[in-house]
Each structure stands twice: as C-alpha cells, then as structure tokens.
Design a protein around this motif. Structure first.
Motif, mmCIF file in Angstrom:
data_model
loop_
_atom_site.group_PDB
_atom_site.id
_atom_site.type_symbol
_atom_site.label_atom_id
_atom_site.label_comp_id
_atom_site.label_asym_id
_atom_site.label_seq_id
_atom_site.Cartn_x
_atom_site.Cartn_y
_atom_site.Cartn_z
ATOM 1 N N ALA A 200 0.848 -1.189 0.000
ATOM 2 C CA ALA A 200 0.000 0.000 0.000
ATOM 3 C C ALA A 200 0.883 1.239 0.000
ATOM 4 O O ALA A 200 2.056 1.182 0.396
ATOM 5 N N VAL A 201 0.321 2.336 -0.413
ATOM 6 C CA VAL A 201 1.064 3.589 -0.471
ATOM 7 C C VAL A 201 1.569 3.935 0.925
ATOM 8 O O VAL A 201 0.799 3.937 1.894
ATOM 9 N N GLY A 202 2.860 4.184 1.011
ATOM 10 C CA GLY A 202 3.451 4.575 2.282
ATOM 11 C C GLY A 202 3.710 3.444 3.249
ATOM 12 O O GLY A 202 4.118 3.674 4.390
ATOM 13 N N LYS A 203 3.480 2.203 2.796
ATOM 14 C CA LYS A 203 3.694 1.064 3.674
ATOM 15 C C LYS A 203 4.690 0.093 3.048
ATOM 16 O O LYS A 203 4.924 0.110 1.842
ATOM 17 N N GLU A 204 5.240 -0.754 3.890
ATOM 18 C CA GLU A 204 6.169 -1.755 3.390
ATOM 19 C C GLU A 204 5.412 -2.896 2.704
ATOM 20 O O GLU A 204 4.247 -3.158 2.998
ATOM 21 N N ARG A 205 6.105 -3.562 1.818
ATOM 22 C CA ARG A 205 5.542 -4.739 1.179
ATOM 23 C C ARG A 205 5.329 -5.838 2.215
ATOM 24 O O ARG A 205 6.178 -6.039 3.089
ATOM 25 N N GLU A 206 4.213 -6.538 2.117
ATOM 26 C CA GLU A 206 3.955 -7.628 3.039
ATOM 27 C C GLU A 206 3.483 -8.864 2.287
ATOM 28 O O GLU A 206 2.784 -8.763 1.273
ATOM 29 N N GLY A 207 3.887 -10.007 2.795
ATOM 30 C CA GLY A 207 3.417 -11.264 2.231
ATOM 31 C C GLY A 207 1.990 -11.520 2.663
ATOM 32 O O GLY A 207 1.636 -11.282 3.817
ATOM 33 N N VAL A 208 1.187 -12.011 1.750
ATOM 34 C CA VAL A 208 -0.231 -12.221 2.012
ATOM 35 C C VAL A 208 -0.564 -13.705 2.065
ATOM 36 O O VAL A 208 -1.201 -14.171 3.007
ATOM 37 N N SER B 152 -6.665 -2.578 0.615
ATOM 38 C CA SER B 152 -6.317 -1.798 -0.574
ATOM 39 C C SER B 152 -4.804 -1.743 -0.727
ATOM 40 O O SER B 152 -4.088 -1.353 0.199
ATOM 41 N N ALA B 153 -4.326 -2.140 -1.890
ATOM 42 C CA ALA B 153 -2.882 -2.174 -2.140
ATOM 43 C C ALA B 153 -2.651 -2.628 -3.578
ATOM 44 O O ALA B 153 -3.579 -3.041 -4.281
ATOM 45 N N PHE B 154 -1.387 -2.546 -3.963
ATOM 46 C CA PHE B 154 -0.957 -3.144 -5.222
ATOM 47 C C PHE B 154 -0.538 -4.569 -4.888
ATOM 48 O O PHE B 154 0.284 -4.777 -3.999
ATOM 49 N N TYR B 155 -1.116 -5.538 -5.592
ATOM 50 C CA TYR B 155 -0.850 -6.936 -5.310
ATOM 51 C C TYR B 155 0.069 -7.521 -6.380
ATOM 52 O O TYR B 155 -0.174 -7.358 -7.578
ATOM 53 N N PHE B 156 1.099 -8.214 -5.913
ATOM 54 C CA PHE B 156 2.083 -8.830 -6.797
ATOM 55 C C PHE B 156 2.118 -10.330 -6.532
ATOM 56 O O PHE B 156 1.972 -10.759 -5.391
ATOM 57 N N TYR C 203 12.425 -14.430 -3.396
ATOM 58 C CA TYR C 203 11.743 -14.736 -4.650
ATOM 59 C C TYR C 203 12.487 -14.120 -5.831
ATOM 60 O O TYR C 203 12.784 -12.923 -5.829
ATOM 61 N N GLU C 204 12.720 -14.924 -6.839
ATOM 62 C CA GLU C 204 13.478 -14.463 -7.995
ATOM 63 C C GLU C 204 12.600 -13.793 -9.040
ATOM 64 O O GLU C 204 13.027 -12.838 -9.683
ATOM 65 N N TYR C 205 11.398 -14.293 -9.227
ATOM 66 C CA TYR C 205 10.541 -13.808 -10.317
ATOM 67 C C TYR C 205 9.332 -13.071 -9.749
ATOM 68 O O TYR C 205 8.697 -13.542 -8.811
ATOM 69 N N TRP C 206 9.027 -11.930 -10.376
ATOM 70 C CA TRP C 206 7.928 -11.078 -9.931
ATOM 71 C C TRP C 206 7.094 -10.625 -11.119
ATOM 72 O O TRP C 206 7.614 -10.401 -12.206
ATOM 73 N N GLY C 207 5.793 -10.455 -10.846
ATOM 74 C CA GLY C 207 4.933 -9.852 -11.848
ATOM 75 C C GLY C 207 4.896 -8.341 -11.695
ATOM 76 O O GLY C 207 5.534 -7.785 -10.797
ATOM 77 N N GLN C 208 4.117 -7.699 -12.556
ATOM 78 C CA GLN C 208 4.015 -6.234 -12.555
ATOM 79 C C GLN C 208 2.979 -5.725 -11.563
ATOM 80 O O GLN C 208 2.990 -4.552 -11.225
ATOM 81 N N GLY C 209 2.088 -6.589 -11.120
ATOM 82 C CA GLY C 209 1.117 -6.213 -10.102
ATOM 83 C C GLY C 209 -0.230 -5.801 -10.646
ATOM 84 O O GLY C 209 -0.385 -5.504 -11.835
ATOM 85 N N THR C 210 -1.192 -5.795 -9.732
ATOM 86 C CA THR C 210 -2.544 -5.373 -10.067
ATOM 87 C C THR C 210 -3.117 -4.632 -8.861
ATOM 88 O O THR C 210 -2.880 -5.019 -7.721
ATOM 89 N N GLN C 211 -3.874 -3.562 -9.118
ATOM 90 C CA GLN C 211 -4.350 -2.697 -8.042
ATOM 91 C C GLN C 211 -5.691 -3.186 -7.512
ATOM 92 O O GLN C 211 -6.625 -3.445 -8.273
ATOM 93 N N VAL C 212 -5.754 -3.264 -6.191
ATOM 94 C CA VAL C 212 -7.009 -3.566 -5.501
ATOM 95 C C VAL C 212 -7.349 -2.383 -4.615
ATOM 96 O O VAL C 212 -6.528 -1.966 -3.801
ATOM 97 N N THR C 213 -8.533 -1.843 -4.807
ATOM 98 C CA THR C 213 -8.995 -0.726 -3.981
ATOM 99 C C THR C 213 -10.341 -1.091 -3.375
ATOM 100 O O THR C 213 -11.269 -1.482 -4.097
ATOM 101 N N VAL C 214 -10.408 -0.969 -2.062
ATOM 102 C CA VAL C 214 -11.638 -1.282 -1.342
ATOM 103 C C VAL C 214 -12.123 0.006 -0.687
ATOM 104 O O VAL C 214 -11.493 0.536 0.217
ATOM 105 N N SER C 215 -13.232 0.493 -1.180
ATOM 106 C CA SER C 215 -13.726 1.789 -0.697
ATOM 107 C C SER C 215 -15.225 1.891 -0.936
ATOM 108 O O SER C 215 -15.750 1.396 -1.936
ATOM 109 N N SER C 216 -15.897 2.551 0.003
ATOM 110 C CA SER C 216 -17.322 2.793 -0.163
ATOM 111 C C SER C 216 -17.559 4.147 -0.824
ATOM 112 O O SER C 216 -18.698 4.531 -1.080
#
Length: 122
Positions: A38-46, A89-93, A109-122
């Motif tokens: 997420a913007v302003g946050k560190e990457r985290e494993g999901v 809400s974050a960019f998911y890789f 991890y050696e290989y990464w994708g470009q990511g996809t955006q998930v936004t959860v908002s009312s």
C-alpha cells in the motif's frame, strides 16, 4: 514471466479473485506467493502456496478471508479474497521461486509480476 490480473475497485465486504499466470518456468516446481504494498507502507506477504501441490500459508491479517490455490494445468495461481476491507487496498504482486525458506520474505523470490491494483472503498 508472471502476469497478474483481477484487481478492481470494490466496496467493503465484497470479493475479488486475482490471477497470476506463469509462463517460461516449470510451474509445478515453483512456490508462488502473493505480496501487497500500500502507499506509504512496506511490502507484506499475504499468501503462499508451495510447489507441487504443497501446503498454503497466510498472513494473520487475511486468514479466514483469503484463499490461495493453484492450477498446475493452466500454470495459474489464484487469490480468492472475500470480505474485503479498506485496509486490503494495495498493489498486489505474485512472485515465484523454486527454493523458499521464509515464505513471506520477498528477497527470496526471484521472479515477480508487474502487479494489479485492488482498492476497497465505499
């Protein structure tokens, strides 16, 4: 090469399914994980699913809501996300590697994708 898709803008409580299509690798031999940032946050494993049809692992923040699966015929890993919250809400890789010690250490991890955006908002 890894290619993510499925990100979208949804309301809290709704669901999404992300896909990660893997090409150019011997898919069956690779552990695949989903990370988010997420913007302003560190990457985290999901979530992570080990190679072959190995076990799955989840971050505490998504246990019971997210599910990771793999289709070894389609070379695709899915992340089913239910009961989404604004904090999801974050960019998911997706990421892949043959040999993983710490499932949620992105440096392994050696290989990464470009990511996809998930936004959860009312």
């Amino acid at each position: 090469q890894l290619a993510e898709s499925g990100g979208d803008l949804v309301q809290p409580g709704e669901s999404l399914r992300l896909s990660c299509v893997v090409s150019g690798l011997n898919f069956y031999h690779y552990t695949i994980a989903w990370f988010r940032q997420a913007v302003g946050k560190e990457r985290e494993g999901v979530a992570c699913i080990e190679r072959w049809n190995g076990p799955t692992y989840y971050a505490d923040s998504v246990k019971g809501r997210f599910s990771i699966t793999r289709d070894n015929v389609k070379n695709t890993v899915y992340l089913q996300m239910n009961d989404l919250k604004p904090e999801d809400s974050a960019f998911y890789f997706c990421a892949a590697d043959e040999h993983i010690g710490n499932h949620f250490d992105g440096a392994e991890y050696e290989y990464w994708g470009q990511g996809t955006q998930v936004t959860v908002s009312s």
